[in-house]
Enzyme design. Structure first.
Site, PDB file in Angstrom:
ATOM      1  N   SER A 556      33.966   5.841 -34.473  1.00 39.92           N
ATOM      2  CA  SER A 556      34.279   7.249 -34.189  1.00 39.92           C
ATOM      3  C   SER A 556      33.838   8.116 -35.361  1.00 39.92           C
ATOM      4  CB  SER A 556      35.787   7.388 -33.997  1.00 39.92           C
ATOM      5  OG  SER A 556      36.145   8.759 -33.954  1.00 39.92           O
ATOM      6  N   TYR A 569      44.985   6.206 -35.952  1.00 35.93           N
ATOM      7  CA  TYR A 569      43.717   6.083 -35.205  1.00 35.93           C
ATOM      8  C   TYR A 569      42.527   6.070 -36.167  1.00 35.93           C
ATOM      9  CZ  TYR A 569      39.941   7.234 -31.920  1.00 35.93           C
ATOM     10  OH  TYR A 569      38.768   7.229 -31.192  1.00 35.93           O
TER      11      TYR A 569
HETATM   12  P1  NAD Z   1      39.059   5.345 -22.068  1.00 39.33           P
HETATM   13  O1  NAD Z   1      40.540   5.367 -22.123  1.00 39.33           O
HETATM   14  O2  NAD Z   1      38.398   6.111 -20.986  1.00 39.33           O
HETATM   15  O3  NAD Z   1      38.602   3.844 -22.018  1.00 39.33           O
HETATM   16  C1  NAD Z   1      39.173   2.849 -22.841  1.00 39.33           C
HETATM   17  C2  NAD Z   1      39.289   1.579 -22.042  1.00 39.33           C
HETATM   18  O4  NAD Z   1      39.811   0.573 -22.919  1.00 39.33           O
HETATM   19  C3  NAD Z   1      40.241   1.684 -20.866  1.00 39.33           C
HETATM   20  O5  NAD Z   1      39.618   1.232 -19.677  1.00 39.33           O
HETATM   21  C4  NAD Z   1      41.403   0.784 -21.250  1.00 39.33           C
HETATM   22  O6  NAD Z   1      42.002   0.116 -20.137  1.00 39.33           O
HETATM   23  C5  NAD Z   1      40.738  -0.204 -22.183  1.00 39.33           C
HETATM   24  N1  NAD Z   1      41.717  -0.832 -23.075  1.00 39.33           N
HETATM   25  C6  NAD Z   1      42.739  -0.262 -23.742  1.00 39.33           C
HETATM   26  N2  NAD Z   1      43.432  -1.187 -24.404  1.00 39.33           N
HETATM   27  C7  NAD Z   1      42.839  -2.365 -24.172  1.00 39.33           C
HETATM   28  C8  NAD Z   1      43.108  -3.697 -24.583  1.00 39.33           C
HETATM   29  N3  NAD Z   1      44.149  -3.983 -25.363  1.00 39.33           N
HETATM   30  N4  NAD Z   1      42.305  -4.657 -24.171  1.00 39.33           N
HETATM   31  C9  NAD Z   1      41.263  -4.379 -23.351  1.00 39.33           C
HETATM   32  N5  NAD Z   1      40.964  -3.151 -22.927  1.00 39.33           N
HETATM   33  C10 NAD Z   1      41.748  -2.158 -23.325  1.00 39.33           C
HETATM   34  O7  NAD Z   1      38.542   5.843 -23.492  1.00 39.33           O
HETATM   35  P2  NAD Z   1      37.111   6.301 -24.026  1.00 39.33           P
HETATM   36  O8  NAD Z   1      37.208   7.707 -24.404  1.00 39.33           O
HETATM   37  O9  NAD Z   1      36.052   5.891 -23.116  1.00 39.33           O
HETATM   38  O10 NAD Z   1      37.027   5.479 -25.390  1.00 39.33           O
HETATM   39  C11 NAD Z   1      36.303   4.313 -25.551  1.00 39.33           C
HETATM   40  C12 NAD Z   1      36.146   4.009 -27.025  1.00 39.33           C
HETATM   41  O11 NAD Z   1      35.445   5.045 -27.644  1.00 39.33           O
HETATM   42  C13 NAD Z   1      37.448   3.855 -27.786  1.00 39.33           C
HETATM   43  O12 NAD Z   1      37.325   2.834 -28.740  1.00 39.33           O
HETATM   44  C14 NAD Z   1      37.575   5.171 -28.464  1.00 39.33           C
HETATM   45  O13 NAD Z   1      38.368   5.120 -29.619  1.00 39.33           O
HETATM   46  C15 NAD Z   1      36.147   5.477 -28.786  1.00 39.33           C
HETATM   47  N6  NAD Z   1      35.882   6.873 -29.036  1.00 39.33           N
HETATM   48  C16 NAD Z   1      36.094   7.808 -28.072  1.00 39.33           C
HETATM   49  C17 NAD Z   1      35.835   9.135 -28.350  1.00 39.33           C
HETATM   50  C18 NAD Z   1      36.025  10.162 -27.331  1.00 39.33           C
HETATM   51  O14 NAD Z   1      35.843  11.312 -27.684  1.00 39.33           O
HETATM   52  N7  NAD Z   1      36.365   9.832 -26.108  1.00 39.33           N
HETATM   53  C19 NAD Z   1      35.375   9.507 -29.604  1.00 39.33           C
HETATM   54  C20 NAD Z   1      35.177   8.539 -30.562  1.00 39.33           C
HETATM   55  C21 NAD Z   1      35.440   7.238 -30.271  1.00 39.33           C
END
Ligand code: NAD
Length: 679
Positions: A556, A569
């Site tokens: 991130s 986080y």
């Molecule tokens: P999201 O919630 O849409 O998807 C995350 C997925 O991870 C979900 O399907 C959830 O069921 C799964 N998950 C959660 N805990 C889990 C576990 N213990 N074991 C297996 N699966 C699990 O979120 P997103 O926004 O698509 O984020 C995906 C990644 O990107 C994350 O690591 C997040 O920190 C990172 N990220 C997101 C953003 C953003 O702006 N959305 C920015 C930087 C980083």
């Protein structure tokens, strides 16, 4: 325009025949119908033939899959036929017989359909028919089974001459409804579509009954002590433990996707005393050995042998297999033969465990396995009533390295950048992970959609087009056992793992004083610890495979940028980011590249944002939640909103084959945030 009634009836008949695997193997065989149509040029009648074109499967045949030829011109080819030595030239001549645009490319079997004087013809590859066709005394057995209604045609490579042979047989035997083609399959004919279908089914079912009635009880011999199947759980664990090693062997010439089956047919064959002798004889029907290779590699140890011993023995047998294959090539190659195409086996048989099959993609690997199961049934039938006697090795070579076969391979589209790569994406049931899974599949990879949420993982798998492209596994990345099981599922689904994306994540936005130890642990368990455990399991498989690999972390912007109310986080994201560097250092010697992506502000499609994080961040920044995407866009240098697809594009850029010399890198996907610049 509606298809001609004869073509419509042909499609319906093909679908019925192709729907039952007892009638023909996948994509095997072809069917035809002849009829009268109006010639748009003269307004007069024209005699046409509709025949299944090259490629495709009877069960799903559509009108564009039919070649349409003018019968007068096709039959006129007899007058210019230069003899069997130059029969291949006739294939090019088919193009001059096409009616209109001609539909699909005519296959090599077009001559058989056109030259046989019957309005409807089916050429099929039923296991029962091939069993008679591959029995040492197949001609005698065919007579015993059918009397004079089905005639024996000795083996001949498919082509114009085989078409002439069958046409002559039909003419000389007006009572016959079809023939058994030695070493190959069956052909049936009829005056109407119904009669032809009835005749095909009669030949197939009569052969089945004959084999059942006259066959001995144990065609593969007695059970070999110690070679009985392991119990299911143990068998699958053993298969998964062997899979990366076997894939490494099967991918020596080029990387391939694997398929595993432990069906009863395979396990019974491998448990019997006759399997080494029969497997060594190889497969017979051209359709079969073009996919299975002339023979499989068979492990000659019981399933209880220590794993290390089994791997060492497989390695030895593989070296022998390659030498023998090269010797087979040298024995039969002529100066103008195409170059050797690779000496690795397509089928690896492990007694007590099952069968691994390999191909350039999952469908090819799966079909190779299905064809070997067909071949086992053929051997069973032939051995039940006689002795299995496949066609000569030299004939197999003439087909495997046939100029027409080579031309077909050359016409294949160029493989996509991630073809032959197996990816496992955690958290692929939603948001960024889902977009990554879509992109990787679009670029040719097979994807394991791994998520805590079984329902969303299954839904994404469905979107991706099903089991030849993606499988769903339920996994909690905080559990070592569940991670190990997810990798086992990946190994059994696709034979290996080459690309792992640590994407699963959850997010809580809290000030320091409101962050509980539980919050801290949860964030760290899913992200820093979860991705450490997933990477460790990935490295185990990748090192065993020896094919290098990619591990990508979705970290991130917050891994480098210190924002408000984000201690748990952002700290765990920084932990993940440093894992990229640590693992890049440690895994480089195995050709495993470890890189990261730093996204920011991906609001659309993100479950994290929808599930409370969005509301919290909106409150922190003092904007409405629906305006958060726009707000993030406005604070970027490019003033653009970041979407899940943009993060997926970075994953592809890192793994698609252009950045082969890059490891330990983080790619920001944040539309430009100066405070998060890497230095
Ligand atoms: P999201 O919630 O849409 O998807 C995350 C997925 O991870 C979900 O399907 C959830 O069921 C799964 N998950 C959660 N805990 C889990 C576990 N213990 N074991 C297996 N699966 C699990 O979120 P997103 O926004 O698509 O984020 C995906 C990644 O990107 C994350 O690591 C997040 O920190 C990172 N990220 C997101 C953003 C953003 O702006 N959305 C920015 C930087 C980083």
């Amino acid at each position: 325009m509606a298809p001609h009634p004869e073509a419509a009836a042909l499609l319906a008949r093909s679908h019925r025949l192709g729907a039952d695997p007892r009638n023909t193997n996948y994509a095997g065989g072809n069917t035809s119908a002849k009829g009268t149509a109006t010639d748009p040029v003269t307004g007069g009648d024209v005699e046409l033939m509709w025949v299944k074109g090259s490629g495709g499967d009877l069960g799903t045949l559509t009108e564009p899959g039919l070649a349409v030829l003018r019968l007068d011109r096709l039959r006129a080819l007899r007058d210019v036929y230069p003899g069997v030595e130059r029969e291949d030239e006739m294939v090019a001549a088919f193009d001059y017989c096409l009616h209109g645009k001609g539909g699909a490319a005519p296959s090599i079997d077009t001559a058989m359909h056109g030259l046989v004087d019957a309005p409807h013809v089916d050429h099929l590859h039923p296991d029962s028919g091939i069993a008679l066709a591959c029995a040492a005394d197949g001609e005698k057995l065919t007579a015993e089974c059918f009397g004079d209604t089905v005639v024996w045609v000795p083996w001949r490579r498919p082509g114009f001459q085989l078409g002439l042979d069958i046409a002559a047989v039909k003419e000389a035997n007006p009572q016959a409804i079809g023939c058994v083609l030695g070493g190959h399959g069956i052909t049936a004919w009829g005056a109407t579509a119904e009669a032809c279908e009835r005749n095909s089914l009669h030949i197939i079912r009569t052969a089945e009954e004959f084999l059942a009635r006259h066959g001995k009880a144990e065609p593969f011999g007695p059970v070999l002590e110690g070679y009985e199947p392991l119990p299911e759980t143990e068998r699958r664990r053993r298969a998964a433990a062997l899979a990366p090693h076997i894939r490494a062997l099967a991918s020596q010439d080029r990387a391939r996707i694997g398929h595993f089956t432990d069906s009863g047919v395979v396990l019974d064959f491998l448990a019997r005393a006759g399997h080494p002798r029969l497997a060594a004889l190889g497969t017979s029907c051209p359709d079969h050995f073009l996919r299975t290779k002339v023979r499989p590699l068979v492990l000659d140890l019981p399933p209880t042998a220590p794993l290390d011993e089994a791997i060492a023995r497989l390695t030895e047998l593989h070296a022998e297999y390659r030498e023998e294959y090269a010797a087979y090539y040298r024995r039969h190659a002529l100066p103008d033969s195409p170059a050797m195409r690779g000496a690795d086996p397509a089928i690896v048989l492990v007694p007590g465990v099952g069968m691994f099959s390999f191909g350039k993609d999952k469908q090819t690997a799966r079909v190779a396995g299905e064809f070997y199961v067909n071949a086992v049934q053929v051997m069973r039938g032939a051995e039940a009533v006689s002795a299995y006697a496949p066609i000569e090795e030299s004939e197999k070579f003439r087909i495997e390295y046939w100029a027409l076969e080579e031309a077909k391979l050359r016409r294949m589209p160029k493989p996509r950048p991630l073809a032959t790569r197996v990816a496992l994406v955690t958290g692929a049931g939603s948001g960024i992970g889902r977009a990554i899974a879509h992109r990787l599949v679009a670029e040719g990879a097979c994807v394991v959609v791994a998520d805590l949420n079984a329902e969303s993982a299954a839904a994404v798998t469905e979107e991706l087009g099903g089991a030849d492209r993606a499988v769903a596994v339920t996994v909690d990345v905080t559990s070592e056992e569940q991670i190990a099981e997810a990798f086992r599922a990946a190994l059994l689904a696709f034979g290996g793992v080459d690309l792992v994306v640590n994407n699963a994540g959850i997010s809580l936005s809290r000030p320091l004083l409101e962050t509980s130890a539980r919050d801290w642990d949860l964030q760290h368990n899913v992200m820093a610890r979860g991705s450490f455990l997933v990477s460790r399991e990935a490295a185990r498989v990748m090192i065993a495979q020896g094919l290098g690999g990619d591990i990508v972390y979705i970290a991130s912007k917050n891994a480098v940028f210190a924002g408000p109310n984000n201690i748990a986080y952002a700290a765990t994201k920084a932990g993940q980011a440093h894992q990229v560097r640590l693992l890049a250092v440690e895994l480089g010697e195995h050709g495993i590249r470890v890189n990261g992506v730093n996204p920011d502000g991906v609001v659309r499609g993100s479950g994290i944002f929808a599930g409370g994080w969005g509301a919290q961040r909106a409150a922190v920044y003092g904007v409405e939640e629906e305006k958060l995407g726009e707000f993030y866009a406005q604070r970027t240098l490019l003033k653009r909103e970041v979407l899940p697809e943009h993060v997926a594009a970075a994953v592809f850029a890192l793994t698609g084959g252009d950045l082969t010399h890059t490891t330990g890198l983080h790619v920001p996907v944040d539309a430009g945030v100066a405070a998060a610049f890497l230095r």
